[in-house]
Design a protein around this motif. Structure first.
Motif, mmCIF file in Angstrom:
data_model
loop_
_atom_site.group_PDB
_atom_site.id
_atom_site.type_symbol
_atom_site.label_atom_id
_atom_site.label_comp_id
_atom_site.label_asym_id
_atom_site.label_seq_id
_atom_site.Cartn_x
_atom_site.Cartn_y
_atom_site.Cartn_z
ATOM 1 N N ALA A 1 1.042 6.157 -7.099
ATOM 2 C CA ALA A 1 -0.053 6.792 -7.480
ATOM 3 C C ALA A 1 0.051 8.282 -7.376
ATOM 4 N N ARG A 2 1.285 8.679 -6.926
ATOM 5 C CA ARG A 2 1.469 10.258 -6.452
ATOM 6 C C ARG A 2 2.344 10.658 -7.776
ATOM 7 N N GLY A 3 2.756 9.613 -8.723
ATOM 8 C CA GLY A 3 3.541 9.870 -9.809
ATOM 9 C C GLY A 3 5.093 9.566 -9.521
ATOM 10 N N MET A 4 5.357 9.031 -8.438
ATOM 11 C CA MET A 4 6.984 8.789 -8.210
ATOM 12 C C MET A 4 7.414 7.851 -8.888
ATOM 13 N N SER A 5 8.607 7.521 -9.479
ATOM 14 C CA SER A 5 9.176 6.404 -10.238
ATOM 15 C C SER A 5 9.501 5.560 -9.464
ATOM 16 N N ASN A 6 9.795 4.485 -9.955
ATOM 17 C CA ASN A 6 10.402 3.290 -9.172
ATOM 18 C C ASN A 6 11.730 3.512 -8.193
ATOM 19 N N ARG A 7 12.728 4.322 -8.985
ATOM 20 C CA ARG A 7 13.743 4.873 -8.351
ATOM 21 C C ARG A 7 13.387 5.923 -7.215
ATOM 22 N N SER A 8 12.620 6.749 -7.366
ATOM 23 C CA SER A 8 12.290 7.564 -6.368
ATOM 24 C C SER A 8 11.386 6.841 -5.185
ATOM 25 N N ILE A 9 10.731 5.996 -5.395
ATOM 26 C CA ILE A 9 10.006 5.089 -4.452
ATOM 27 C C ILE A 9 11.114 4.169 -3.691
ATOM 28 N N GLY A 10 12.082 3.618 -4.305
ATOM 29 C CA GLY A 10 13.327 3.112 -3.671
ATOM 30 C C GLY A 10 13.836 3.956 -2.799
ATOM 31 N N GLN A 11 14.085 5.239 -3.133
ATOM 32 C CA GLN A 11 15.080 6.070 -2.278
ATOM 33 C C GLN A 11 14.186 6.410 -1.200
ATOM 34 N N GLU A 12 12.838 6.763 -1.319
ATOM 35 C CA GLU A 12 11.721 7.214 -0.279
ATOM 36 C C GLU A 12 11.643 5.943 0.873
ATOM 37 N N LEU A 13 11.544 4.640 0.381
ATOM 38 C CA LEU A 13 11.557 3.722 1.322
ATOM 39 C C LEU A 13 12.627 2.975 1.726
ATOM 40 N N MET B 1 0.847 -1.155 0.157
ATOM 41 C CA MET B 1 0.144 0.101 0.048
ATOM 42 C C MET B 1 0.911 1.236 0.063
ATOM 43 N N GLU B 2 1.987 1.323 0.837
ATOM 44 C CA GLU B 2 2.971 2.317 0.760
ATOM 45 C C GLU B 2 3.370 2.633 -0.568
ATOM 46 N N VAL B 3 3.890 1.644 -1.257
ATOM 47 C CA VAL B 3 4.693 1.765 -2.787
ATOM 48 C C VAL B 3 3.308 2.181 -3.701
ATOM 49 N N ALA B 4 2.061 1.479 -3.496
ATOM 50 C CA ALA B 4 0.976 1.987 -4.423
ATOM 51 C C ALA B 4 0.739 3.690 -4.074
ATOM 52 N N VAL B 5 0.758 3.943 -3.034
ATOM 53 C CA VAL B 5 0.320 5.098 -2.872
ATOM 54 C C VAL B 5 1.390 6.058 -3.554
ATOM 55 N N LEU B 6 2.609 6.059 -3.272
ATOM 56 C CA LEU B 6 3.654 6.603 -3.815
ATOM 57 C C LEU B 6 3.811 6.567 -5.357
ATOM 58 N N THR C 1 15.799 -1.128 -3.098
ATOM 59 C CA THR C 1 16.341 -0.694 -4.226
ATOM 60 C C THR C 1 15.366 -0.566 -5.299
ATOM 61 N N GLN C 2 15.465 -0.089 -6.396
ATOM 62 C CA GLN C 2 14.731 0.108 -7.596
ATOM 63 C C GLN C 2 13.932 -0.962 -7.897
ATOM 64 N N ALA C 3 14.880 -2.227 -8.111
ATOM 65 C CA ALA C 3 14.288 -3.464 -8.505
ATOM 66 C C ALA C 3 13.126 -3.966 -7.239
#
Length: 84
Positions: free
Chosen positions: A34-46, A27-32, A49-51
């Motif tokens: 949905a806010r338009g964040m890239s996988n790389r940005s999601i990885g950095q936020e949480l 759900m954390e990943v889905a919300v990020l 890794t990007q993978a």
């Protein structure tokens, strides 16, 4: 006769809340996402890794039956966390 839903306690112990299809982390990943964040940005936020972020997105798409981030945005708008 059909019984109650299968083992809600087991689902909760597995990171699921009753009535939710996604784990808390998904759900954390889905919300990020949905806010338009890239996988790389999601990885950095949480701090993953990007993978790993990409794997979460793939799992989320499969669980929700969506095939795009646009569809994910709609799903989050309708079903996203209400405790924020």
């Amino acid at each position: 006769a059909s019984g109650p839903s299968p083992q809600p306690a087991a689902a909760a112990a597995n990171g699921h809340r009753p009535g939710r299809q996604l784990t808390d982390r998904e759900m954390e990943v889905a919300v990020l996402a949905a806010r338009g964040m890239s996988n790389r940005s999601i990885g950095q936020e949480l701090f993953i890794t990007q993978a790993t972020a990409a794997r979460h997105i793939a799992n989320i798409f499969t669980k929700l039956g969506v095939s795009s981030r646009a569809q994910l945005v709609t799903w989050i708008a309708e079903n996203g966390p209400s405790d924020n």
